[in-house]
Design a protein around this motif. Structure first.
Motif, PDB file in Angstrom:
ATOM      1  N   PHE A 296     -83.387 -22.564 -44.586  1.00 29.27           N
ATOM      2  CA  PHE A 296     -81.837 -22.175 -44.438  1.00 29.27           C
ATOM      3  C   PHE A 296     -81.424 -21.514 -45.795  1.00 29.27           C
ATOM      4  O   PHE A 296     -81.656 -22.042 -46.845  1.00 29.27           O
ATOM      5  N   ILE A 297     -80.562 -20.444 -45.593  1.00 31.75           N
ATOM      6  CA  ILE A 297     -79.635 -19.779 -46.728  1.00 31.75           C
ATOM      7  C   ILE A 297     -78.478 -20.010 -46.420  1.00 31.75           C
ATOM      8  O   ILE A 297     -77.821 -19.548 -45.559  1.00 31.75           O
ATOM      9  N   PRO A 298     -77.703 -20.681 -47.459  1.00 34.90           N
ATOM     10  CA  PRO A 298     -76.107 -20.888 -47.151  1.00 34.90           C
ATOM     11  C   PRO A 298     -75.376 -19.500 -47.238  1.00 34.90           C
ATOM     12  O   PRO A 298     -75.906 -18.588 -47.918  1.00 34.90           O
ATOM     13  N   ASP A 299     -74.304 -19.565 -46.573  1.00 34.82           N
ATOM     14  CA  ASP A 299     -73.426 -18.280 -46.689  1.00 34.82           C
ATOM     15  C   ASP A 299     -73.099 -17.865 -47.729  1.00 34.82           C
ATOM     16  O   ASP A 299     -73.003 -16.724 -48.235  1.00 34.82           O
ATOM     17  N   GLU A 300     -72.856 -18.664 -48.922  1.00 35.95           N
ATOM     18  CA  GLU A 300     -72.153 -18.482 -50.223  1.00 35.95           C
ATOM     19  C   GLU A 300     -73.524 -17.772 -51.158  1.00 35.95           C
ATOM     20  O   GLU A 300     -73.154 -17.239 -52.071  1.00 35.95           O
ATOM     21  N   GLU A 301     -74.695 -17.866 -50.534  1.00 34.91           N
ATOM     22  CA  GLU A 301     -75.823 -17.270 -51.257  1.00 34.91           C
ATOM     23  C   GLU A 301     -76.053 -15.810 -50.617  1.00 34.91           C
ATOM     24  O   GLU A 301     -76.944 -15.069 -51.269  1.00 34.91           O
ATOM     25  N   ALA A 302     -75.316 -15.315 -49.699  1.00 35.24           N
ATOM     26  CA  ALA A 302     -75.704 -14.034 -49.054  1.00 35.24           C
ATOM     27  C   ALA A 302     -75.583 -12.786 -49.979  1.00 35.24           C
ATOM     28  O   ALA A 302     -76.445 -11.911 -49.989  1.00 35.24           O
ATOM     29  N   ASN A 303     -74.584 -13.095 -50.890  1.00 31.08           N
ATOM     30  CA  ASN A 303     -74.455 -11.824 -51.907  1.00 31.08           C
ATOM     31  C   ASN A 303     -75.276 -12.057 -53.151  1.00 31.08           C
ATOM     32  O   ASN A 303     -75.929 -11.064 -53.782  1.00 31.08           O
ATOM     33  N   ASN A 304     -75.335 -13.401 -53.800  1.00 37.83           N
ATOM     34  CA  ASN A 304     -76.038 -13.568 -54.811  1.00 37.83           C
ATOM     35  C   ASN A 304     -77.508 -13.223 -54.960  1.00 37.83           C
ATOM     36  O   ASN A 304     -78.226 -12.979 -55.892  1.00 37.83           O
ATOM     37  N   ILE A 305     -78.105 -13.306 -53.537  1.00 38.53           N
ATOM     38  CA  ILE A 305     -79.655 -13.368 -53.445  1.00 38.53           C
ATOM     39  C   ILE A 305     -80.022 -11.777 -53.780  1.00 38.53           C
ATOM     40  O   ILE A 305     -81.161 -11.595 -53.768  1.00 38.53           O
ATOM     41  N   PHE A 306     -79.068 -10.852 -53.876  1.00 45.69           N
ATOM     42  CA  PHE A 306     -79.431  -9.366 -54.186  1.00 45.69           C
ATOM     43  C   PHE A 306     -79.275  -8.951 -55.849  1.00 45.69           C
ATOM     44  O   PHE A 306     -79.650  -8.294 -55.977  1.00 45.69           O
ATOM     45  N   LYS A 307     -78.964 -10.156 -56.330  1.00 47.01           N
ATOM     46  CA  LYS A 307     -78.916 -10.144 -57.843  1.00 47.01           C
ATOM     47  C   LYS A 307     -80.196  -9.956 -58.620  1.00 47.01           C
ATOM     48  O   LYS A 307     -81.120 -10.883 -58.067  1.00 47.01           O
ATOM     49  N   ARG A 308     -80.505  -9.463 -59.790  1.00 44.23           N
ATOM     50  CA  ARG A 308     -81.684  -9.706 -60.496  1.00 44.23           C
ATOM     51  C   ARG A 308     -81.966 -10.907 -60.873  1.00 44.23           C
ATOM     52  O   ARG A 308     -81.077 -11.549 -61.354  1.00 44.23           O
ATOM     53  N   PHE A 309     -83.172 -11.287 -60.558  1.00 46.57           N
ATOM     54  CA  PHE A 309     -83.744 -12.558 -60.994  1.00 46.57           C
ATOM     55  C   PHE A 309     -83.260 -13.928 -60.537  1.00 46.57           C
ATOM     56  O   PHE A 309     -83.372 -14.899 -60.827  1.00 46.57           O
ATOM     57  N   TYR A 310     -82.344 -13.602 -59.421  1.00 47.69           N
ATOM     58  CA  TYR A 310     -81.881 -14.612 -58.742  1.00 47.69           C
ATOM     59  C   TYR A 310     -82.756 -15.405 -57.764  1.00 47.69           C
ATOM     60  O   TYR A 310     -83.495 -14.497 -56.847  1.00 47.69           O
ATOM     61  N   ARG A 311     -82.767 -16.647 -57.677  1.00 47.62           N
ATOM     62  CA  ARG A 311     -83.637 -17.494 -56.587  1.00 47.62           C
ATOM     63  C   ARG A 311     -82.625 -18.417 -56.049  1.00 47.62           C
ATOM     64  O   ARG A 311     -81.888 -19.072 -56.725  1.00 47.62           O
ATOM     65  N   LEU A 312     -83.147 -18.950 -54.877  1.00 46.20           N
ATOM     66  CA  LEU A 312     -82.269 -19.827 -54.195  1.00 46.20           C
ATOM     67  C   LEU A 312     -82.734 -21.148 -54.827  1.00 46.20           C
ATOM     68  O   LEU A 312     -81.768 -22.194 -55.035  1.00 46.20           O
ATOM     69  N   ASP A 313     -84.135 -21.357 -55.458  1.00 50.92           N
ATOM     70  CA  ASP A 313     -84.462 -22.558 -56.035  1.00 50.92           C
ATOM     71  C   ASP A 313     -85.555 -22.272 -56.781  1.00 50.92           C
ATOM     72  O   ASP A 313     -86.084 -21.148 -56.776  1.00 50.92           O
ATOM     73  N   ASP A 314     -85.861 -23.059 -58.024  1.00 49.61           N
ATOM     74  CA  ASP A 314     -86.782 -22.730 -59.087  1.00 49.61           C
ATOM     75  C   ASP A 314     -88.125 -22.972 -58.505  1.00 49.61           C
ATOM     76  O   ASP A 314     -88.940 -22.255 -58.963  1.00 49.61           O
ATOM     77  N   SER A 315     -88.257 -23.695 -57.366  1.00 53.18           N
ATOM     78  CA  SER A 315     -89.761 -23.726 -56.696  1.00 53.18           C
ATOM     79  C   SER A 315     -90.248 -22.724 -56.190  1.00 53.18           C
ATOM     80  O   SER A 315     -91.479 -22.485 -56.259  1.00 53.18           O
ATOM     81  N   ARG A 316     -89.394 -21.721 -55.657  1.00 53.68           N
ATOM     82  CA  ARG A 316     -90.006 -20.475 -55.330  1.00 53.68           C
ATOM     83  C   ARG A 316     -90.697 -19.665 -56.184  1.00 53.68           C
ATOM     84  O   ARG A 316     -91.703 -18.934 -56.095  1.00 53.68           O
ATOM     85  N   ASN A 317     -90.307 -19.800 -57.601  1.00 48.31           N
ATOM     86  CA  ASN A 317     -90.912 -19.064 -58.719  1.00 48.31           C
ATOM     87  C   ASN A 317     -92.349 -19.289 -58.851  1.00 48.31           C
ATOM     88  O   ASN A 317     -93.260 -18.180 -58.900  1.00 48.31           O
ATOM     89  N   ARG A 318     -92.900 -20.391 -58.825  1.00 47.35           N
ATOM     90  CA  ARG A 318     -94.214 -20.742 -59.017  1.00 47.35           C
ATOM     91  C   ARG A 318     -95.065 -20.752 -57.942  1.00 47.35           C
ATOM     92  O   ARG A 318     -96.323 -20.155 -57.991  1.00 47.35           O
ATOM     93  N   THR A 319     -94.565 -21.005 -57.073  1.00 48.34           N
ATOM     94  CA  THR A 319     -95.211 -21.349 -55.692  1.00 48.34           C
ATOM     95  C   THR A 319     -95.716 -19.895 -55.044  1.00 48.34           C
ATOM     96  O   THR A 319     -96.664 -19.803 -54.552  1.00 48.34           O
ATOM     97  N   THR A 320     -94.786 -19.005 -55.149  1.00 41.53           N
ATOM     98  CA  THR A 320     -95.022 -17.739 -54.337  1.00 41.53           C
ATOM     99  C   THR A 320     -95.348 -16.663 -55.364  1.00 41.53           C
ATOM    100  O   THR A 320     -95.661 -15.703 -54.917  1.00 41.53           O
ATOM    101  N   GLY A 321     -95.159 -16.905 -56.544  1.00 41.79           N
ATOM    102  CA  GLY A 321     -95.209 -15.683 -57.693  1.00 41.79           C
ATOM    103  C   GLY A 321     -94.117 -14.769 -57.449  1.00 41.79           C
ATOM    104  O   GLY A 321     -94.393 -13.630 -58.130  1.00 41.79           O
ATOM    105  N   GLY A 322     -92.953 -14.965 -56.910  1.00 46.33           N
ATOM    106  CA  GLY A 322     -92.018 -13.851 -56.849  1.00 46.33           C
ATOM    107  C   GLY A 322     -91.303 -13.768 -58.228  1.00 46.33           C
ATOM    108  O   GLY A 322     -91.208 -14.601 -59.052  1.00 46.33           O
ATOM    109  N   THR A 323     -90.749 -12.800 -58.549  1.00 41.81           N
ATOM    110  CA  THR A 323     -90.015 -12.402 -59.539  1.00 41.81           C
ATOM    111  C   THR A 323     -88.453 -12.203 -59.409  1.00 41.81           C
ATOM    112  O   THR A 323     -87.762 -12.280 -60.494  1.00 41.81           O
ATOM    113  N   GLY A 324     -88.025 -12.479 -58.339  1.00 41.87           N
ATOM    114  CA  GLY A 324     -86.503 -12.182 -58.292  1.00 41.87           C
ATOM    115  C   GLY A 324     -85.925 -10.921 -58.248  1.00 41.87           C
ATOM    116  O   GLY A 324     -84.748 -10.644 -58.634  1.00 41.87           O
TER     117      GLY A 324
END
Length: 358
Positions: A296-324
């Protein structure tokens, strides 16, 4: 007198221009007065109603009056010209002061816009320049801060493990080397994506990016086919429906957008429902969406998610290798096409979409 004028007009050109205008106006008044004087004297003399003494008296009185009126006109006109010129050049003086502050690396206050003529337009453009420079500087500082934050943890991990291996505190294993290699690949990927962002930042400010008439249906299917191997390996079904429509786009850029959205959907896909890719011709735009089940992605995150280096939570960083950076790159490319990008959430079903103007 000259020093007094220079104190009122610090710029040499401006006070010289003022003196030149006053001299020109005074010369015109004097020449006009002399012409009127000579004409009046000639006409009175031609009428023959005055003797020689009366003619001389008339000429003297007329000359005195013309002299007085000329002096009053010159002085009054000079004062009026001085007032109007000083008022006219006030924005210019403010621009000079602000430009000197910019030269020193300081951001001045906005210059007040007092007119709607060319001078007011110049001041407005100058204020816009200051605003843009401040925004660029803030953006640069934030990017450096974010990049420093993103690089600190993986580099610390790499240095720590490599130093331990060098000192012999730990023994190398296949799993450790694989983890270190993955972390190194993630850093390399981040640098490559930053280069892409830099290129599109530059391209967005230019008007000569190469656009080609392309069939969007074929482009969407081509991008989807690139993920067929991963789709089979992870057993994630993908459904594609796209309307044929030929529009002018930067092909590599739009391929990057679709690939980033599809990769994002695959990374965070949950459940057994397919990932749905749609391409629709909606009036004046072509609408592309990539939707599927994920967290689930909250409505208030809909715009922030397109910002550079932004992630919904820190766990995504290491488990998926994403860069944001993937969604930020997509947003940059779509914006350079004059389009829009966004996110629509319906519970755990998230749809990333973008529109391109026809």
């Amino acid at each position: 007198m000259r020093k007094w004028i220079q104190s009122l007009f610090p710029n040499g050109f401006l006070w010289r221009l003022s003196i030149l205008n006053i001299v020109v106006v005074a010369s015109a008044i004097i020449l006009s007065g002399l012409a009127v004087y000579n004409t009046a004297c000639f006409l009175v003399d031609a009428m023959g109603n005055l003797n020689e003494s009366q003619q001389r008296q008339f000429n003297a009185i007329l000359f005195n009056y013309l002299l007085i009126f000329s002096v009053i006109t010159i002085v009054g006109g000079s004062l009026l010209h001085f007032y109007l010129t000083r008022k006219l050049i006030k924005p210019v003086r403010s621009l000079i002061v602000s430009a000197k502050q910019l030269k020193k690396g300081e951001y001045p206050e906005f210059v007040e816009v007092t007119t709607r003529d060319e001078m007011g337009e110049l001041v407005s453009h100058f204020n816009g320049l200051i605003k843009q420079l401040k925004a660029n500087d803030e953006h640069r500082q934030k990017l450096i801060s974010d990049l420093s934050h993103e690089l600190r943890t993986p580099l610390t991990n790499l240095n720590g493990y490599l130093q331990s291996l060098e000192r012999g505190d730990i023994e190398g294993s296949q799993e450790l080397y694989t983890a270190l290699h993955q972390e190194s690949k993630r850093l390399t990927s981040m640098m490559e994506q930053l280069d892409q962002l830099k290129e599109w930042d530059y391209a967005a400010s230019r008007n000569y990016v190469q656009y080609i008439e392309t069939d969007m249906a074929g482009l969407i299917k081509q991008c989807t086919a690139m993920f067929s191997w991963r789709q089979e390996q992870e057993n994630i079904p993908i459904s594609v429906e796209a309307d044929a429509c030929s529009i002018s786009v930067h092909v590599d850029g739009i391929q990057q957008v679709i690939s980033n959205l599809l990769e994002n959907a695959l990374n965070y896909h949950s459940g057994k429902e397919p990932i749905n890719i749609r391409g629709e011709w909606r009036g004046s735009v072509y609408y592309v969406s990539v939707g599927g089940l994920s967290e689930f992605i909250p409505d208030e995150e809909a715009n922030n998610i397109f910002k550079r280096f932004y992630r919904l939570d820190d766990s995504r960083n290491r488990t998926t290798g994403g860069t944001g950076l993937g969604l930020a790159i997509a947003s940059e490319i779509v914006g350079s096409h004059g389009g829009r990008i966004g996110l629509t959430s319906d519970g755990s079903y998230n749809t990333f979409w973008f529109e391109l103007p026809l």
